[in-house]
Design a protein around this motif. Structure first.
Motif, PDB file in Angstrom:
ATOM      1  N   TYR A   1       0.861  -1.179   0.000  1.00 17.53           N
ATOM      2  CA  TYR A   1       0.000   0.000   0.000  1.00 17.53           C
ATOM      3  C   TYR A   1       0.895   1.226   0.000  1.00 17.53           C
ATOM      4  CZ  TYR A   1      -3.001   3.761   1.687  1.00 17.53           C
ATOM      5  OH  TYR A   1      -3.666   4.957   1.808  1.00 17.53           O
TER       6      TYR A   1
ATOM      7  N   PRO B   1       0.131   3.283  -8.304  1.00 16.44           N
ATOM      8  CA  PRO B   1      -1.083   2.676  -7.744  1.00 16.44           C
ATOM      9  C   PRO B   1      -0.998   2.619  -6.226  1.00 16.44           C
ATOM     10  CG  PRO B   1       0.340   0.997  -8.702  1.00 16.44           C
ATOM     11  CD  PRO B   1       0.940   2.321  -9.069  1.00 16.44           C
TER      12      PRO B   1
ATOM     13  N   TRP C   1      -2.605   0.363  -4.336  1.00 15.30           N
ATOM     14  CA  TRP C   1      -2.600  -1.029  -3.898  1.00 15.30           C
ATOM     15  C   TRP C   1      -1.993  -1.926  -4.969  1.00 15.30           C
ATOM     16  CZ3 TRP C   1      -3.765  -2.408   0.968  1.00 15.30           C
ATOM     17  CH2 TRP C   1      -4.544  -1.533   1.733  1.00 15.30           C
ATOM     18  N   LYS C   2      -1.209  -2.893  -4.518  1.00 15.00           N
ATOM     19  CA  LYS C   2      -0.704  -3.955  -5.382  1.00 15.00           C
ATOM     20  C   LYS C   2      -0.696  -5.255  -4.577  1.00 15.00           C
ATOM     21  CE  LYS C   2       2.697  -3.794  -8.123  1.00 15.00           C
ATOM     22  NZ  LYS C   2       4.057  -3.773  -8.683  1.00 15.00           N
TER      23      LYS C   2
ATOM     24  N   TRP D   1      -2.028  -8.009  -9.349  1.00 12.87           N
ATOM     25  CA  TRP D   1      -3.061  -6.986  -9.571  1.00 12.87           C
ATOM     26  C   TRP D   1      -2.569  -5.667  -9.003  1.00 12.87           C
ATOM     27  CZ3 TRP D   1      -5.799  -3.708  -6.369  1.00 12.87           C
ATOM     28  CH2 TRP D   1      -6.919  -3.074  -6.931  1.00 12.87           C
ATOM     29  N   GLN D   2      -2.906  -4.575  -9.686  1.00 11.35           N
ATOM     30  CA  GLN D   2      -2.624  -3.252  -9.150  1.00 11.35           C
ATOM     31  C   GLN D   2      -3.808  -2.337  -9.401  1.00 11.35           C
ATOM     32  OE1 GLN D   2       0.984  -2.199 -11.419  1.00 11.35           O
ATOM     33  NE2 GLN D   2      -0.210  -0.590 -12.409  1.00 11.35           N
ATOM     34  N   SER D   3      -4.031  -1.412  -8.486  1.00 10.71           N
ATOM     35  CA  SER D   3      -5.157  -0.496  -8.579  1.00 10.71           C
ATOM     36  C   SER D   3      -4.885   0.579  -9.621  1.00 10.71           C
ATOM     37  CB  SER D   3      -5.425   0.132  -7.214  1.00 10.71           C
ATOM     38  OG  SER D   3      -4.302   0.886  -6.775  1.00 10.71           O
ATOM     39  N   LYS D   4      -5.895   1.390  -9.888  1.00  8.71           N
ATOM     40  CA  LYS D   4      -5.746   2.447 -10.883  1.00  8.71           C
ATOM     41  C   LYS D   4      -4.665   3.424 -10.460  1.00  8.71           C
ATOM     42  CE  LYS D   4      -9.243   5.559  -8.953  1.00  8.71           C
ATOM     43  NZ  LYS D   4     -10.513   6.272  -9.217  1.00  8.71           N
TER      44      LYS D   4
ATOM     45  N   SER E   1      -7.157  -0.003 -13.314  1.00  9.59           N
ATOM     46  CA  SER E   1      -6.549  -1.133 -12.618  1.00  9.59           C
ATOM     47  C   SER E   1      -6.522  -2.347 -13.545  1.00  9.59           C
ATOM     48  CB  SER E   1      -7.348  -1.465 -11.358  1.00  9.59           C
ATOM     49  OG  SER E   1      -8.668  -1.860 -11.712  1.00  9.59           O
TER      50      SER E   1
END
Length: 803
Positions: free
Chosen positions: A666, A690, A692-693, A719-722, A737
């Motif tokens: 984060y 991002p 979050w990852k 995965w990663q957020s926008k 994302s």
């Protein structure tokens, strides 16, 4: 300080069902097990990278907590760690990045394919570096350590074939040449068709073609002396990086045009007066109507040029872009049609009106010498020369007309020669104090005259960019075991940077077209100067301190403070004197962490770090409105910024042959001030970062016959957020994302032989995601992006031998 006869293996300890494998890292300039280092590190052995199918540097973002990689074109690996990235790129000077990459302990530009073969390890060090590493950084460092010679005759060769006509060969041979000499040679050669079609030229973009080679000679004539020489080289020549038009902003202000005083009566103005009419990306009146009677231009009794002024003026109503002003790129209707055409084509086709090319050449020679004066003192010297060249033909907007593009005016358009020298004294005093003291020197310049051609918004120019950078530093680091289970470590460094940058810009006729902001002239006519040269010196201390406590053998708790520094630079040429130079950047970094191995019926490893970074005078590239010039991009020191977050990495071996791992990070990264028309705004996440990852991976290996014959299946998902772009004023100001799923199936030791077969597939769900681009919609009227690789798959056959 005894030295090994030869480097062995890839740093793993041969873990079994009761252990999680260890990896040896060199974060403190000596070999240590990762779990013993009080620093947040993501580390991967060469074998681990191979098992996970990591083939390019850009793919490291899928397996590393707190790490992102982006760029303006493909194979341009710009690392971002904890909110800090590649820094600012300004004409005529070398970029000082916030995250440095190292090859064999030497600062080197690492990007694209052909970099990850025959490696001992890749180590991602998070937070400011400098008291132990050659170059100061405020964000972190990424270490690429090549595999070294061993004392066995061994080798391997692998052939890979996949979709898009991927063909790749990788190979290595290790040759002991007596009791004290060994040679290791490795190579990686590949080619692959592009997967993006240019509908205008027929060219397949985003292809891959490169050749890379590495040779390491190790000489150890005695138990106290070792010399290692490494040569590496890479040539890349492919079809270039695609660019897709993603959005437009017809109202983007690109400049202004004053009206001739003679037109005042026709515009309803007082006689002899003049007004300034906006020059926008789009509008109803193309600026070309002032020079030619083009189709669609307004006409009147006084000619099309006068009618164009009358229509563009429209009573002075400039608040609405559709009501008045000139269009520089195309009419608003044409721009919108182009965008709709691109959307209809999708993410695997573009409409660039030219043939693209990406050509790169790099090579280096590194020599490392270790001399053990006594059991307590070792001398280490690292001397290296590196050279890089590039000649790219690149389009930046993805539109079906010429707007912004660059191309080589000579054989090579950019490049850098770099010489580095680092001398260390490593030693210990008694059983509790270890230390390193040293000196670092770096000298860099192009090595030739780099001449780059460019086309920008109707203007053709030739640019000659020269730089000369010298950096010197003294540093010291110590580790003191002052009590049982406790250690205090820290370091100090002082750096002196001397920088020079020179830029010349010539028009198509060869005339100097570079305005000299320091000499505006006395008659009102601009003064042109080639070259314009700026000089500056920067210096600063960096330091750190870490307290660690090891209550039991498998648990390490630490708290660290680091003060980092990054050199300043120039805006060249600066349109205003106050923007000629930007100052150095500093950071205070606070980190606490826990590294622990647990037994919950099976072995589990958890590494967690929490950090807080306070930046001062952070360097930000910002648009600035300059009278008579328009909007120009300049670097400014933006006051303060705060980055904070948490990084967690977990590994577990719940059963024999089964390995599970994952990470979660984060990041809250934002400026503490607000700069207009930039992503540096209080309360807004930093561009391309991002929040979050996370990633999950698993591998199961099962013996199926005698000897080493085994089947292995592995998969990983990340995965990663926008993420925000660097243009928050654009209608679309984020990258979406995305998540990626990869898989691999191996049959190792086929029929108890020396052959291994692997089947692989990446981006299994064929997810479309943005990997980078040129997001400057509100400044130049468009945004272009390039997309990550589609689903790829193939097979690899490897042969191994050893004696």
């Amino acid at each position: 300080m005894p030295m090994p006869v030869f480097a062995q293996g890839d740093g793993a300890d041969g873990a079994d069902a009761t252990h999680v494998s260890d990896i040896v890292v060199t974060a403190r300039r000596k070999e240590e097990v990762l779990q013993d280092v009080p620093l947040s590190i993501s580390a991967f052995s060469g074998e681990q990278l191979s098992q996970r199918g990591i083939r390019t540097v850009e793919e490291l973002r899928q397996i590393s907590a707190g790490v992102n990689i982006s760029g303006q074109k493909r194979d341009e690996a710009n690392f971002y760690i904890r909110g800090q990235g590649p820094g600012v790129v300004q004409a005529g000077q070398r970029n000082f990045t916030s995250v440095a990459t190292y090859f064999a302990e030497v600062p080197a530009l690492i990007s694209g394919p052909g970099s990850l073969f025959d490696l001992q390890s890749v180590q991602v060090l998070k937070g400011p570096q400098g008291t132990l590493f050659g170059r100061n950084t405020t964000g972190g460092a990424v270490l690429f350590e090549p595999a070294g010679p061993t004392d066995r005759f061994e080798g391997e060769a692998a052939l890979t074939y996949g979709n898009l006509d991927l063909m790749q060969f990788t190979g290595m041979i290790n040759l002991p040449l007596g009791e004290s000499v060994a040679l290791r040679v490795a190579a990686d050669v590949a080619q692959r068709d592009g997967y993006t079609r240019n509908v205008l030229t027929g060219q397949k973009l985003d292809g891959r073609e490169y050749q890379a080679v590495r040779a390491t000679l190790l000489v150890r004539p005695s138990s106290r002396f070792e010399n290692r020489t490494i040569f590496d080289g890479r040539l890349q020549d492919n079809s270039g990086s695609s660019a897709m038009l993603r959005q437009i902003e017809p109202g983007a202000m690109l400049g202004a045009i004053p009206t001739p005083a003679a037109l005042a009566p026709l515009l309803g103005l007082p006689a002899g007066s003049s007004v300034t009419i906006p020059l926008r990306a789009g509008g109803t009146v193309p600026v070309g109507c002032l020079q030619a009677n083009l189709a669609g231009c307004p006409t009147g009794q006084f000619g099309s040029a006068v009618a164009a002024f009358q229509t563009a003026y429209n009573g002075g109503n400039f608040a609405d872009p559709a009501a008045g002003g000139f269009a520089l790129l195309a009419t608003t209707a044409q721009l919108r049609d182009m965008l709709e055409d691109q959307r209809a084509l999708g993410s695997r086709a573009t409409q660039i009106p030219m043939m693209l090319r990406m050509k790169r050449q790099s090579w280096g020679v590194t020599n490392k010498t270790l001399f053990e004066l006594s059991d307590a003192i070792t001398l280490k010297n690292i001397i290296a020369f590196r050279s890089a060249r590039s000649a790219d033909v690149q389009d930046y907007d993805g539109a079906p007309f010429r707007s912004i593009e660059t191309y080589p005016a000579n054989e090579w358009s950019a490049g850098q020669n770099q010489f580095t020298e680092e001398f260390q004294v490593q030693g210990r005093i008694g059983d509790r104090l270890n230390y390193i003291v040293g000196y670092y020197h770096e000298f860099s310049k192009p090595g030739f005259t780099p001449v780059q051609g460019s086309y920008s918004l109707g203007s053709t120019a030739t640019r000659i960019l020269i730089n000369r950078d010298v950096s010197d530093a003294l540093f010291a680091h110590a580790e003191h075991d002052f009590a049982e289970k406790w250690q205090l470590s820290g370091g100090f460094r002082y750096t002196w940077d001397k920088r020079r940058a020179a830029l010349s810009i010539y028009d198509q006729a060869g005339n100097c077209s570079q305005r000299d902001p320091a000499n505006p002239g006395t008659t009102g006519a601009p003064i042109f100067t080639c070259p314009i040269t700026y000089d500056a010196r920067f210096s600063a201390p960096t330091y750190d301190a870490t307290l660690q406590y090891q209550p039991v053998d498998d648990v390490l708790i630490y708290a660290a403070y680091r003060h980092g520094y990054k050199s300043g630079g120039f805006n060249l040429p600066s349109p205003l004197p106050e923007y000629q130079k930007f100052d150095q950047e500093t950071v205070d970094d606070f980190e606490i962490g826990l590294k622990a191995d647990w037994n919950v019926g099976f072995p589990v490893r958890t590494n967690i770090a929490l950090f807080l970074d306070k930046y001062r005078d952070i360097q930000i590239q910002t648009p600035v409105a300059v009278s008579g010039v328009g909007i120009t991009s300049l670097v400014r020191n933006a006051g303060k910024a705060t980055n904070k977050g948490v990084e967690l990495e977990v590994s577990a071996r719940p059963a024999e042959g089964l390995m599970l791992s994952g990470f979660l990070s984060y990041l809250d990264s934002q400026c503490d001030v607000t700069l207009d028309r930039t992503a540096c705004r209080d309360g807004v996440q930093t561009a391309f970062q991002p929040k979050w990852k996370y990633g999950l991976s698993g591998r199961y290996e099962m013996p199926i016959g005698p000897g080493a014959q085994a089947l292995a299946v592995s998969a990983d998902y990340s995965w990663q957020s926008k993420a925000n772009t660097n243009d928050l004023d654009a209608p679309i100001s984020t990258y979406p994302s995305y998540g990626l799923l990869n898989g691999r199936l191996e049959w190792n030791g086929i029929a108890d032989s020396s052959f291994d077969l692997a089947l692989f597939m990446t981006n299994i769900t064929n997810r479309r995601y943005i990997a980078g681009g040129y997001p400057l919609t509100s400044q130049i009227g468009f945004e272009s992006v390039f997309y990550g690789e589609p689903r790829t798959y193939g097979a690899s056959l490897k042969f191994r031998w050893a004696k």
